[in-house]
Design an enzyme around this catalytic site. Structure first.
Site, short mmCIF file in Angstrom:
data_model
loop_
_atom_site.label_atom_id
_atom_site.label_comp_id
_atom_site.label_asym_id
_atom_site.label_seq_id
_atom_site.Cartn_x
_atom_site.Cartn_y
_atom_site.Cartn_z
N THR A 1 0.83 -1.22 0.00
CA THR A 1 0.00 0.00 0.00
C THR A 1 0.86 1.26 0.00
OG1 THR A 1 -1.67 -1.16 1.31
CG2 THR A 1 -1.89 1.21 1.15
N HIS B 1 -9.29 -5.66 2.73
CA HIS B 1 -7.93 -6.13 2.98
C HIS B 1 -7.89 -7.64 3.13
CE1 HIS B 1 -3.92 -6.55 4.72
NE2 HIS B 1 -3.67 -5.35 4.23
N ASP C 1 -4.70 0.01 -5.14
CA ASP C 1 -3.34 0.20 -4.64
C ASP C 1 -2.37 -0.86 -5.16
OD1 ASP C 1 -4.25 -1.90 -2.96
OD2 ASP C 1 -3.43 -1.01 -1.12
N HIS C 2 -2.86 -2.09 -5.33
CA HIS C 2 -2.02 -3.20 -5.81
C HIS C 2 -2.93 -4.39 -6.04
CE1 HIS C 2 -2.48 -4.66 -1.74
NE2 HIS C 2 -1.93 -3.56 -1.27
C1 GP9 Z 1 -3.01 -0.61 6.40
C2 GP9 Z 1 -3.29 -0.81 4.94
C3 GP9 Z 1 -2.79 -2.15 4.46
O1 GP9 Z 1 -2.98 0.68 6.83
O2 GP9 Z 1 -2.99 0.25 4.14
O3 GP9 Z 1 -1.53 -2.16 3.90
P1 GP9 Z 1 -1.03 -3.42 3.03
O4 GP9 Z 1 -1.00 -4.61 3.94
O5 GP9 Z 1 -2.03 -3.62 1.91
O6 GP9 Z 1 0.29 -3.00 2.51
MN MN Z 2 -2.86 -2.50 0.33
#
Ligand code: GP9
Ligand code: MN
Length: 374
Positions: free
Chosen positions: A53, A167, A226-227
């Site tokens: 992220t 998530h 984000d990914h």
């Molecule tokens: C936590 C969220 C997750 O704040 O942004 O991050 P990730 O595990 O996807 O890198």
């Molecule tokens: Mn993420």
């Protein structure tokens, strides 16, 4: 020029969900509608690396490549001086806000968001309590609070909103699981589809609120993933997804809507692109000169470029026609394909562009590791 900018970075939103229906139900109806109303980029590649992220944020806001050094730039280079989108917009009179419903210590965001030029950042410790999903406040409650917050911001503003609910491992409380998935129910893929459907619903709620408070028509709204979602291949196969080469599906949805885009709204831009292209694109749209700013990405408008290279941290790259994929970073281990058909090609033909990609990564590393922006 002068419009607000609202950027929504959506957790684990991967490209294959766009337009997907399962058992006759649209998985992301609100995202799909926004992509029909705005300008859609179906070939926006995920350029993140170890920083997940935080790389999504960094590549989009700073337009440098992720670091080759293990760990996240948000920790390893937190003392650097950067030339980032929020900082530039602040210099042009924008109020700048970032928000995310997890603690500001995670990914070192409290430090890095300030460094990148956000005047105000809201994390879980600053948000009002509400319904909780997974790691924290539900996306729906987050967006509701952010809509109220944005209404009160001075104009013009730049708001960067990072979602959380979708998530890994995507285990949404049963009450929020509203898709009828048949035999996918209870599988890893099924969990992801329920979860991304929930976040899409929250996005729909945000858009509804923005339409009601007038921000939808006075802002540039950007939504991107984000990914990738980290779904095992055996699960993706259940949707008939069979990559012909690695990274074929490593794309994230990307859409830009602004009332000022007029006839570009409702169109689809087929050009390959990726996270690093966000900052130069937004400056261009806002009529802010790029002079004196150093971006490794390229703007997505008014820049027809058949030679455009979308470079990945491991040395792989794609162009409009081709994909060069190396698992080790070595040219000798690379495979070369027609990007759409997946037809294998002689990798020797990729050498020149591979070297150009290496040069970009080297320059980016120099900027980062030498702290050269100052
Ligand atoms: C936590 C969220 C997750 O704040 O942004 O991050 P990730 O595990 O996807 O890198
Ligand atoms: Mn993420």
């Amino acid at each position: 020029k002068g419009q607000n900018v609202i950027v929504v970075q959506v957790e684990s939103l991967q490209g294959f969900v766009v337009g997907l229906t399962v058992n006759g139900q649209e998985v992301t109806p609100h995202l799909n509608r926004l992509m029909r109303e705005g300008l859609a980029f179906p070939h926006y590649y995920d350029q993140t690396h170890h920083g997940r992220t935080s790389d999504g944020e960094f590549t989009s806001l700073v337009s440098l490549y992720p670091s080759s050094i293990a760990g996240s730039i948000y920790f390893n280079f937190a003392e650097n001086e950067f030339d980032a989108l929020p900082k530039i917009l602040k210099q042009h009179g924008y109020a700048t806000l970032s928000a995310h419903a997890y603690t500001g210590a995670f990914w070192n965001r409290a430090v890095m968001h300030r460094n990148l030029g956000f005047e105000q950042s809201l994390f879980s410790e600053d948000l009002k309590p509400g319904k909780t999903i997974g790691w924290g406040l539900s996306d729906e409650d987050f967006f509701t609070q952010m809509s109220e917050k944005m209404e009160r911001l001075p104009r013009p503003f730049f708001a960067f909103l990072i979602t959380l609910s979708n998530h890994h491992p995507y285990e949404l409380p049963p009450a929020y699981q509203t898709l009828d998935l048949g035999e996918l129910e209870g599988t890893f893929l099924g969990h992801y589809l329920q979860s991304v459907h929930y976040t899409d619903q929250a996005l729909g709620r945000l858009i509804e609120l923005l339409k009601a408070n007038g921000l939808y028509d006075s802002s540039i709204l950007v939504v991107y993933g984000d990914h990738d979602a980290g779904i095992p291949q055996a699960e993706l196969q259940k949707l008939g997804i069979e990559p012909k080469y690695e990274r074929e599906y490593d794309k994230v949805p990307m859409v830009i809507y602004s009332s000022a885009l007029s006839e570009l709204n409702g169109t689809v831009q087929q050009q390959v692109s990726g996270h690093l292209d966000l900052a130069p694109t937004l400056l261009y749209l806002l009529g802010i000169s790029q002079e004196g700013h150093y971006f490794m990405g390229q703007r997505l408008f008014d820049f027809p470029d058949a030679e455009r290279l979308v470079v990945f941290r491991d040395g792989s790259y794609v162009t409009q026609e081709h994909a060069f994929i190396t698992q080790t970073g070595l040219f000798e281990d690379g495979r070369y394909y027609e990007r759409i058909s997946g037809r294998p090609l002689d990798p020797q033909a990729a050498r020149e562009q591979f070297l150009a990609a290496q040069e970009r990564l080297r320059l980016s590393d120099l900027m980062l590791e030498g702290d050269l922006y100052p």
